[in-house]
Design an enzyme around this catalytic site. Structure first.
Site, short mmCIF file in Angstrom:
data_model
loop_
_atom_site.label_atom_id
_atom_site.label_comp_id
_atom_site.label_asym_id
_atom_site.label_seq_id
_atom_site.Cartn_x
_atom_site.Cartn_y
_atom_site.Cartn_z
CG ASP A 99 -2.14 0.92 0.99
OD1 ASP A 99 -2.19 1.62 -0.05
OD2 ASP A 99 -3.03 0.98 1.87
CG ASP A 278 -5.66 -5.14 2.52
OD1 ASP A 278 -6.34 -4.53 1.69
OD2 ASP A 278 -5.23 -4.61 3.57
N1 PRF Z 1 -6.51 3.83 0.19
C1 PRF Z 1 -5.31 3.18 0.39
N2 PRF Z 1 -5.22 2.14 1.23
C2 PRF Z 1 -6.32 1.74 1.90
C3 PRF Z 1 -7.57 2.37 1.73
C4 PRF Z 1 -7.69 3.47 0.84
O1 PRF Z 1 -8.73 4.07 0.63
C5 PRF Z 1 -8.46 1.70 2.59
C6 PRF Z 1 -9.89 1.99 2.81
N3 PRF Z 1 -10.63 0.91 3.25
C7 PRF Z 1 -7.73 0.69 3.23
N4 PRF Z 1 -6.45 0.73 2.80
N5 PRF Z 1 -4.24 3.59 -0.27
#
Ligand code: PRF
Length: 383
Positions: A99, A278
């Protein structure tokens, strides 16, 4: 300018006739992923309390997740680069998704400032000041070396008024263009290919979500994600949003619903055409004594399990249930033993991977819809 030739592939193998559920296969340079899939969260270069050996042999994880924000702060980019990337550093040789930090920095609330340029924030570890921009977040994920890297986005809070949601979505789209420019003009550092997934935002506003899904679909990347959900809105609102967003996202690419969720959320997400999930829930809740099983949810701290010598989950089986009883796990939890977190984490992840694996089998067999409805009821009851 060097344009990366991507080689992640997605093959749509079957679409369910009574729902929008799909079975598919993703191919990365670190191996195949059969979808729908759940990705255990390994924030700080480890899935908390679980060895790589257990992830492979017991949990049967096919891809794990890492977090740019945490890895950038610790161990830092210098160490990760000198290690030869995250796979070499942590010994996980399967696919990894990272992420972008776009979600983690936003949860810092009081110690961050958002602007067009990016997000200025203070480390939750030592208060040091940093700036994340779409460009440097791409560079950072190149160094971490994940197979799938996420675009830098803003996850709007819930509730959020229309004008904020619109401005935020538009900025996320401009950031995406900057992410793509940077990503496409750089290449992987370790000899394998990386894919960039853009993220649909737009809060709970239908016209914004549609606009965002169309913009994301047009980018024609290897896969697409839906963010900004499971942030406090009612579950029905989340399902409704997924449904119309998925009608726009291309069918020939994997769709990833970020940060979701309970077994019920996952099964409903699959029914709406989501391929990847996830969530910290199976591991975080395991550390608090909450177990997900094929028969329902157990709070293992509860007195009622003190002399229950049956396996944690007889139907599921697997390592944790073959060797350990509910009574023994309860004892370990009560004594604050480290092993409790390990057994519970392995168990919950084994269950989550079993659940998505079964979903896949039922999609392929053609009876997913009725199976899903039974499983939602069964797995969500409190025991
Ligand atoms: N953006 C990013 N990671 C995330 C989310 C998002 O909106 C969420 C929302 N449930 C979890 N992880 N980059």
């Amino acid at each position: 300018m060097k344009v990366e030739i991507c080689c992640m592939k997605y093959e749509l193998q079957k679409t369910d006739s009574q729902s929008k559920a799909r079975a598919g296969k993703m191919t990365t340079d670190h191996g195949e992923i059969l979808t729908p899939i759940f990705m255990p969260v390994g924030t700080a270069a480890t899935v908390k309390a679980v060895h790589q050996r257990e992830l492979v042999n017991d949990v049967k994880a096919q891809i794990i997740l890492g977090n740019t924000y945490h890895l950038y702060l610790r161990p830092g980019l210098d160490i990760l680069e000198r290690a030869g990337g995250l796979h070499k550093f942590n010994g996980w040789s399967g696919p990894i998704l990272t992420d972008s930090g776009g979600y983690q920095v936003f949860s810092l609330k009081d110690i961050r400032k958002i602007s067009e340029e990016g997000v200025k924030f203070q480390s939750h570890i030592d208060g040091s000041r940093h700036l994340f921009t779409p460009e440097n977040v791409m560079d950072t994920q190149r160094i971490i070396g994940a197979d799938i890297i996420m675009a830098f986005d803003e996850c709007a809070p819930y509730p959020c008024d229309y004008s904020y949601a619109k401005k935020s979505m538009e900025m996320t789209h401009r950031w995406l263009t900057r992410c793509i420019d940077r990503f496409d003009s750089t290449e992987g550092k370790y000899g394998y290919s990386q894919s960039l997934f853009p993220i649909v935002q737009g809060s709970v506003y239908k016209d914004l979500r549609i606009q965002s899904a169309e913009f994301i679909a047009e980018q024609n990347r290897d896969g697409n994600a839906i963010g900004g959900l499971a942030v406090g809105e009612p579950a029905e609102k989340m399902y409704e949003t997924i449904d119309y967003v998925n009608d726009i996202l291309p069918k020939d690419k994997p769709r990833y619903l970020m940060g979701v969720g309970t077994p019920e959320n996952i099964l409903e997400g699959i029914a709406l055409g989501i391929d990847m999930f996830d969530c910290v829930m199976p591991t975080r809740n395991a550390r608090n004594g909450m177990l997900f099983t094929t028969q329902g949810i157990i709070n293992i701290r509860n007195e009622k399990w003190k002399d229950d010598f049956t396996p944690i989950d007889e139907t599921l089986g697997g390592y944790a249930s073959t060797f350990y009883s509910k009574a023994y796990l309860r004892h370990l939890v009560k004594c604050d033993e480290i092993l409790a977190a390990q057994i519970a984490s392995i168990h919950n992840l084994t269950f989550y991977l079993w659940l998505v694996g079964q979903a896949r089998e039922h999609i392929l067999a053609g009876d997913f819809f009725s199976w899903k409805n039974t499983m939602v009821k069964q797995t969500m009851q409190r025991l």
